[in-house]
Motif scaffolding. Structure first.
Motif, PDB file in Angstrom:
ATOM      1  N   THR A 131       0.850  -1.181   0.000  1.00 36.21           N
ATOM      2  CA  THR A 131       0.000   0.000   0.000  1.00 36.21           C
ATOM      3  C   THR A 131       0.886   1.231   0.000  1.00 36.21           C
ATOM      4  OG1 THR A 131      -1.913   1.054   1.052  1.00 36.21           O
ATOM      5  CG2 THR A 131      -0.204   0.202   2.521  1.00 36.21           C
ATOM      6  N   THR A 132       0.324   2.345  -0.372  1.00 40.16           N
ATOM      7  CA  THR A 132       1.080   3.586  -0.253  1.00 40.16           C
ATOM      8  C   THR A 132       0.685   4.259   1.046  1.00 40.16           C
ATOM      9  OG1 THR A 132      -0.576   4.799  -1.512  1.00 40.16           O
ATOM     10  CG2 THR A 132       1.323   3.941  -2.728  1.00 40.16           C
ATOM     11  N   GLY A 133       1.610   4.977   1.624  1.00 46.88           N
ATOM     12  CA  GLY A 133       1.293   5.629   2.882  1.00 46.88           C
ATOM     13  C   GLY A 133       2.385   6.572   3.345  1.00 46.88           C
ATOM     14  N   THR A 134       2.043   7.287   4.402  1.00 51.54           N
ATOM     15  CA  THR A 134       2.977   8.206   5.044  1.00 51.54           C
ATOM     16  C   THR A 134       2.982   7.915   6.538  1.00 51.54           C
ATOM     17  OG1 THR A 134       2.513   9.929   3.422  1.00 51.54           O
ATOM     18  CG2 THR A 134       3.549  10.627   5.484  1.00 51.54           C
ATOM     19  N   LEU A 135       4.152   7.711   7.086  1.00 45.13           N
ATOM     20  CA  LEU A 135       4.304   7.579   8.535  1.00 45.13           C
ATOM     21  C   LEU A 135       4.925   8.862   9.052  1.00 45.13           C
ATOM     22  CD1 LEU A 135       5.825   4.014   9.035  1.00 45.13           C
ATOM     23  CD2 LEU A 135       3.441   4.694   9.099  1.00 45.13           C
ATOM     24  N   PHE A 136       4.394   9.360  10.132  1.00 43.72           N
ATOM     25  CA  PHE A 136       4.990  10.499  10.806  1.00 43.72           C
ATOM     26  C   PHE A 136       5.710   9.938  12.020  1.00 43.72           C
ATOM     27  CE2 PHE A 136       1.399  12.087   8.440  1.00 43.72           C
ATOM     28  CZ  PHE A 136       1.945  13.166   7.773  1.00 43.72           C
ATOM     29  N   VAL A 137       7.022  10.131  12.030  1.00 47.84           N
ATOM     30  CA  VAL A 137       7.845   9.530  13.077  1.00 47.84           C
ATOM     31  C   VAL A 137       8.633  10.606  13.818  1.00 47.84           C
ATOM     32  CG1 VAL A 137       8.067   7.337  11.850  1.00 47.84           C
ATOM     33  CG2 VAL A 137       9.785   9.083  11.524  1.00 47.84           C
ATOM     34  N   PHE A 138       8.917  10.318  15.071  1.00 53.71           N
ATOM     35  CA  PHE A 138       9.819  11.149  15.858  1.00 53.71           C
ATOM     36  C   PHE A 138      11.053  10.289  16.074  1.00 53.71           C
ATOM     37  CE2 PHE A 138      11.504  13.160  19.709  1.00 53.71           C
ATOM     38  CZ  PHE A 138      11.552  14.470  19.265  1.00 53.71           C
ATOM     39  N   HIS A 139      12.095  10.587  15.306  1.00 54.70           N
ATOM     40  CA  HIS A 139      13.272   9.737  15.293  1.00 54.70           C
ATOM     41  C   HIS A 139      14.522  10.605  15.339  1.00 54.70           C
ATOM     42  CE1 HIS A 139      15.307   5.969  14.613  1.00 54.70           C
ATOM     43  NE2 HIS A 139      15.938   6.448  13.560  1.00 54.70           N
ATOM     44  N   ARG A 140      15.419  10.304  16.244  1.00 56.20           N
ATOM     45  CA  ARG A 140      16.668  11.063  16.413  1.00 56.20           C
ATOM     46  C   ARG A 140      16.379  12.537  16.646  1.00 56.20           C
ATOM     47  NH1 ARG A 140      20.661   8.042  12.165  1.00 56.20           N
ATOM     48  NH2 ARG A 140      20.541   6.058  13.220  1.00 56.20           N
ATOM     49  N   GLU A 141      15.426  12.795  17.529  1.00 53.93           N
ATOM     50  CA  GLU A 141      15.049  14.134  17.971  1.00 53.93           C
ATOM     51  C   GLU A 141      14.525  15.024  16.849  1.00 53.93           C
ATOM     52  OE1 GLU A 141      18.022  15.924  20.430  1.00 53.93           O
ATOM     53  OE2 GLU A 141      18.393  14.056  21.510  1.00 53.93           O
ATOM     54  N   GLN A 142      13.898  14.412  15.839  1.00 56.35           N
ATOM     55  CA  GLN A 142      13.344  15.179  14.735  1.00 56.35           C
ATOM     56  C   GLN A 142      12.047  14.533  14.259  1.00 56.35           C
ATOM     57  OE1 GLN A 142      16.108  15.671  11.555  1.00 56.35           O
ATOM     58  NE2 GLN A 142      14.744  16.955  10.368  1.00 56.35           N
ATOM     59  N   MET A 143      11.044  15.374  13.953  1.00 54.35           N
ATOM     60  CA  MET A 143       9.810  14.883  13.366  1.00 54.35           C
ATOM     61  C   MET A 143      10.021  14.736  11.863  1.00 54.35           C
ATOM     62  SD  MET A 143       6.658  16.673  15.259  1.00 54.35           S
ATOM     63  CE  MET A 143       7.423  18.062  16.079  1.00 54.35           C
ATOM     64  N   THR A 144       9.647  13.570  11.338  1.00 51.74           N
ATOM     65  CA  THR A 144       9.910  13.246   9.943  1.00 51.74           C
ATOM     66  C   THR A 144       8.671  12.629   9.319  1.00 51.74           C
ATOM     67  OG1 THR A 144      12.219  12.798  10.531  1.00 51.74           O
ATOM     68  CG2 THR A 144      11.457  11.935   8.426  1.00 51.74           C
ATOM     69  N   ALA A 145       8.405  12.993   8.060  1.00 46.11           N
ATOM     70  CA  ALA A 145       7.355  12.344   7.272  1.00 46.11           C
ATOM     71  C   ALA A 145       8.041  11.382   6.312  1.00 46.11           C
ATOM     72  CB  ALA A 145       6.548  13.374   6.509  1.00 46.11           C
ATOM     73  N   VAL A 146       7.703  10.114   6.422  1.00 42.37           N
ATOM     74  CA  VAL A 146       8.274   9.078   5.569  1.00 42.37           C
ATOM     75  C   VAL A 146       7.147   8.583   4.671  1.00 42.37           C
ATOM     76  CG1 VAL A 146       9.464   6.868   5.505  1.00 42.37           C
ATOM     77  CG2 VAL A 146       9.820   8.412   7.442  1.00 42.37           C
ATOM     78  N   ALA A 147       7.283   8.791   3.363  1.00 41.19           N
ATOM     79  CA  ALA A 147       6.213   8.440   2.431  1.00 41.19           C
ATOM     80  C   ALA A 147       6.721   7.503   1.350  1.00 41.19           C
ATOM     81  CB  ALA A 147       5.641   9.705   1.798  1.00 41.19           C
ATOM     82  N   GLY A 148       5.855   6.587   0.933  1.00 41.97           N
ATOM     83  CA  GLY A 148       6.221   5.665  -0.131  1.00 41.97           C
ATOM     84  C   GLY A 148       5.349   4.436  -0.143  1.00 41.97           C
ATOM     85  N   VAL A 149       5.885   3.376  -0.728  1.00 41.97           N
ATOM     86  CA  VAL A 149       5.183   2.103  -0.846  1.00 41.97           C
ATOM     87  C   VAL A 149       5.550   1.232   0.352  1.00 41.97           C
ATOM     88  CG1 VAL A 149       4.837   0.045  -2.264  1.00 41.97           C
ATOM     89  CG2 VAL A 149       5.207   2.270  -3.362  1.00 41.97           C
ATOM     90  N   ILE A 150       4.550   0.922   1.161  1.00 40.00           N
ATOM     91  CA  ILE A 150       4.745   0.073   2.340  1.00 40.00           C
ATOM     92  C   ILE A 150       4.556  -1.378   1.907  1.00 40.00           C
ATOM     93  CG2 ILE A 150       3.935  -0.505   4.653  1.00 40.00           C
ATOM     94  CD1 ILE A 150       2.884   2.425   4.826  1.00 40.00           C
ATOM     95  N   VAL A 151       5.574  -2.205   2.150  1.00 39.22           N
ATOM     96  CA  VAL A 151       5.520  -3.594   1.707  1.00 39.22           C
ATOM     97  C   VAL A 151       5.548  -4.620   2.837  1.00 39.22           C
ATOM     98  CG1 VAL A 151       6.474  -3.115  -0.577  1.00 39.22           C
ATOM     99  CG2 VAL A 151       8.023  -3.650   1.323  1.00 39.22           C
TER     100      VAL A 151
END
Length: 122
Positions: free
Chosen positions: A72-92
């Motif tokens: 599926t396609t999707g976006t995860l919003f993560v708090f990683h290494r003291e930074q908020m990040t949007a990770v988007a792409g094809v989740i497999v």
């Protein structure tokens, strides 16, 4: 008490990637993440507690990916290494601890579920 045991989608190996596509990883502000969640029309667009309950996040993703060789396609919003990040792409793939994305070069990118604070999945 839930008597039904649900199966997670599971992880894939690089030689068995079912789908791949554009992948991005960008720093975002909390306001930007919330705006994207509120304006999304995706079937799943919600806050999540990956740190406190990673299995519930894995189940949400598994519901979209399916068990076996789905994607599926999707976006995860993560708090990683003291930074908020949007990770988007094809989740497999997803299991109890990580989620896998497949980038446009058919390479796997793995993120810890405990870092997820929101997700959007088509």
């Amino acid at each position: 008490m839930d008597l039904m045991t649900r199966t997670l989608a599971g992880l894939v190996a690089e030689r068995t990637i079912p789908a791949f596509g554009p992948y991005s990883c960008n720093a975002v502000s909390l306001d930007s993440a919330l705006d994207r969640l509120v304006s999304s029309t995706a079937p799943i667009a919600q806050a999540a507690d990956g740190h406190g309950d990673p299995r519930s996040v894995a189940m949400l993703i598994s519901d979209r990916v399916g068990v076996g060789f789905g994607a599926t396609t999707g976006t995860l919003f993560v708090f990683h290494r003291e930074q908020m990040t949007a990770v988007a792409g094809v989740i497999v793939g997803v299991d109890d601890s990580v989620v896998q994305f497949a980038d446009q070069h058919r390479k796997l990118r793995t993120w810890p579920l405990t870092a997820v604070f929101a997700l959007i999945a088509d």
